[in-house]
Design an enzyme around this catalytic site. Sequence first.
Site, PDB file in Angstrom:
ATOM      1  N   CYS A   2      -8.213  11.193   7.379  1.00  0.00           N
ATOM      2  CA  CYS A   2      -8.705  11.569   6.941  1.00  0.00           C
ATOM      3  C   CYS A   2      -8.126  14.002   6.937  1.00  0.00           C
ATOM      4  O   CYS A   2      -7.295  13.386   7.831  1.00  0.00           O
ATOM      5  CB  CYS A   2      -9.365  11.813   8.683  1.00  0.00           C
ATOM      6  N   ASN A  99     -10.322  14.171  12.987  1.00  0.00           N
ATOM      7  CA  ASN A  99      -8.877  13.316  12.113  1.00  0.00           C
ATOM      8  C   ASN A  99      -8.607  12.764  12.783  1.00  0.00           C
ATOM      9  O   ASN A  99      -8.408  13.490  14.041  1.00  0.00           O
ATOM     10  CB  ASN A  99      -7.889  14.430  11.374  1.00  0.00           C
ATOM     11  N   GLU A 472      -0.403  -1.838  -5.632  1.00  0.00           N
ATOM     12  CA  GLU A 472      -0.856  -0.943  -5.476  1.00  0.00           C
ATOM     13  C   GLU A 472      -1.962   0.299  -6.475  1.00  0.00           C
ATOM     14  O   GLU A 472      -2.949   0.068  -6.067  1.00  0.00           O
ATOM     15  CB  GLU A 472      -0.251  -0.254  -4.486  1.00  0.00           C
ATOM     16  N   HIS A 488      11.515 -23.202  -1.878  1.00  0.00           N
ATOM     17  CA  HIS A 488      11.496 -23.797  -1.427  1.00  0.00           C
ATOM     18  C   HIS A 488       9.679 -23.686  -1.301  1.00  0.00           C
ATOM     19  O   HIS A 488       9.546 -23.393   0.185  1.00  0.00           O
ATOM     20  CB  HIS A 488      12.324 -22.303   0.013  1.00  0.00           C
TER      21      HIS A 488
HETATM   22  C1  F6R Z   1       3.349   3.119  -1.090  1.00  0.00           C
HETATM   23  C2  F6R Z   1       3.346   4.074   0.040  1.00  0.00           C
HETATM   24  C3  F6R Z   1       3.401   3.606   1.068  1.00  0.00           C
HETATM   25  C4  F6R Z   1       3.556   4.517   1.989  1.00  0.00           C
HETATM   26  C5  F6R Z   1       4.128   4.309   3.828  1.00  0.00           C
HETATM   27  C6  F6R Z   1       4.338   5.495   4.228  1.00  0.00           C
HETATM   28  O1  F6R Z   1       3.898   3.556  -2.778  1.00  0.00           O
HETATM   29  O2  F6R Z   1       3.711   5.029  -0.179  1.00  0.00           O
HETATM   30  O3  F6R Z   1       3.706   2.197   1.095  1.00  0.00           O
HETATM   31  O4  F6R Z   1       5.211   4.575   1.720  1.00  0.00           O
HETATM   32  O5  F6R Z   1       2.927   4.653   3.542  1.00  0.00           O
HETATM   33  O6  F6R Z   1       4.447   6.224   3.763  1.00  0.00           O
HETATM   34  P1  F6R Z   1       5.012   7.627   4.309  1.00  0.00           P
HETATM   35  O7  F6R Z   1       6.509   6.780   3.935  1.00  0.00           O
HETATM   36  O8  F6R Z   1       4.456   8.520   4.716  1.00  0.00           O
HETATM   37  O9  F6R Z   1       6.024   6.648   6.150  1.00  0.00           O
END
Ligand code: F6R
Length: 588
Positions: A2, A99, A472, A488
Amino acid sequence: MCGIVGGVGKIDFRNYLINGLKKLDYRGYDSAGVAVLDHKHLFLKKMPGKVEELSACLPASLPGTVGIAHTRWATHGEPNERNAHPHISMKRKFALVHNGVIENFKAIKKDLFKHGYGFLSDTDSEIVVDLLEYNYHGDVLAAIKKTMGELEGSYACAIIHADEPNRLYFMKNASPLLLGKGEGANYLASDAGAMIGLTESFVDLEDGDYGYLEPDGYAIFADGNPVEREIVARSKDFYDDDLHGYPHYMIKEIHEIPSVLRRLLDNYLDDGFVFDKNMLSMIKMASSVHFLACGTSFYACKVGVKYFRSIGKRSGASIASEWAYDPYDIGENPFFIILSQSGETADLIKCQKVINDNNLPNLVVTNSKGSTLERKATFSSLLYAGVEVAVASTKSYLAQIAYLALLVASLKSDGRVEGDIRTLISSIEKILADDSKIKKLAYERKDATDAFYVGRGYDYLAALEGALKMKEVAYVHAEAYPGGELKHGPIALIQKGTLVVGYITDAEKEASSRNNFVELASRGADILVVSDEKYTREGDLLSFPAVPEYLGVGPSVVISQLLAYYLAEAKGLPIDKPRNLAKSVTVE
Ligand code: F6R
């Protein structure tokens, strides 16, 4: 997760709140809502869906003196109108946006129920607004202080009281919240980006802070006492989120990679390396370097581990959400490196607390100046990648890799890294200059339902990130495997037409990887090999201009990002905001 936004004073609330929410919808986009107080009348509108849908239902102007707004990533309760914020207290004295996650909300709900409160939503947030009202005996600050003492969990809240049209109250614990100082108006939001354009002067609140904003001033308290917090300047240049003609942020941000890497070189090289000397000597003295991160940043950490091991340093990496529960012993005097684009990832904040409570040194490498992780770090370094709007991380990954290459090179005083990164930049520029073949290959595979990403060594690390992007953004079930691991078990899933993306950027592992691809092809797999031109063979579908082996993940990942992007485009998916995701994962 949020995002919240609010303001008090002479403000065009419709523009400010809606634009603010648009800047924050990377934090979630399941529902959105606004509340604006005009004398005694509270205008409230909230609904499931994106901010644009809310905006279309609002009147042309929202007159008033104080307003709040919210964009939601659903945790407790499905995304519908009842569960959307703002929430209003039972006697309609308070309106609130929240939030965070209130961990003891069930117990509080039960208590409030005994006191005659009924509830309209399934959220944990609604109990906060009712608890405030229950604790209110004529003094909102006192009610906030008492409420904070009773809440367990994370929260950044903006609060309106029906009888105080010239005040916006706030409270914060473990969720980000900043104040913005304006002229005849003051603002708050989860992220400075929501206020940029109205002010460049911000106050980063600390956990435990609460207080109020008025049109011409503000007051912050902690534990019942007034406190001063530093005013920091943030330039609007960082927050440039214009699409500049690109159809999506993801493709725009991929195209920014060369300039991001150049900016990184400018910041960390100036007649030698520009790193904190104290930090370098602590890293040298440390028994090991341990990385912590999530998602894409975690895959960048795994590259960092290899870099450190290449200079003889013990190194490992853990996924933050697991390490936080089990912070196992990693030697006598470890040095931690936390990678986080947003600097706000909840699991990392939890890990950093464990690290700080044990007085251990940590370096936070982030794209977000002033973020929670950055502010609590022993040392911090910025990625200078500019705001990353698309949910899928692209340019930040490349900046993280290049930063780690520079850091490790500085530890062994190896100036060759600059030339190596410039070679990487030019390789990526050539990929970007003509990506029509990648697009064609992706479009031809738009009906793929499963994909395997395969490589060895660094190529396996590229495979991990490639598979994540495909999942994603393009919603293709994608798994990364080290080439040697396929036999494996997973090879049982290969059948005619199964998509396999394989990587070759390394002389030593080439022969074994190619054998794996032949084994897969003979079982009917659709093999798409991505190779460094030094090792390209007939039949490799995508080849990129040569780079040093330790940087081969760079072009391999850029090609994988483009494959995922174009496959998602071919399927007509919401590329920048994939379903169920948010840019910043601020709940555990
Ligand atoms: C994938 C993606 C997420 C972030 C993860 C960590 O494209 O964006 O997997 O890499 O949520 O986010 P940060 O780097 O902001 O801690």
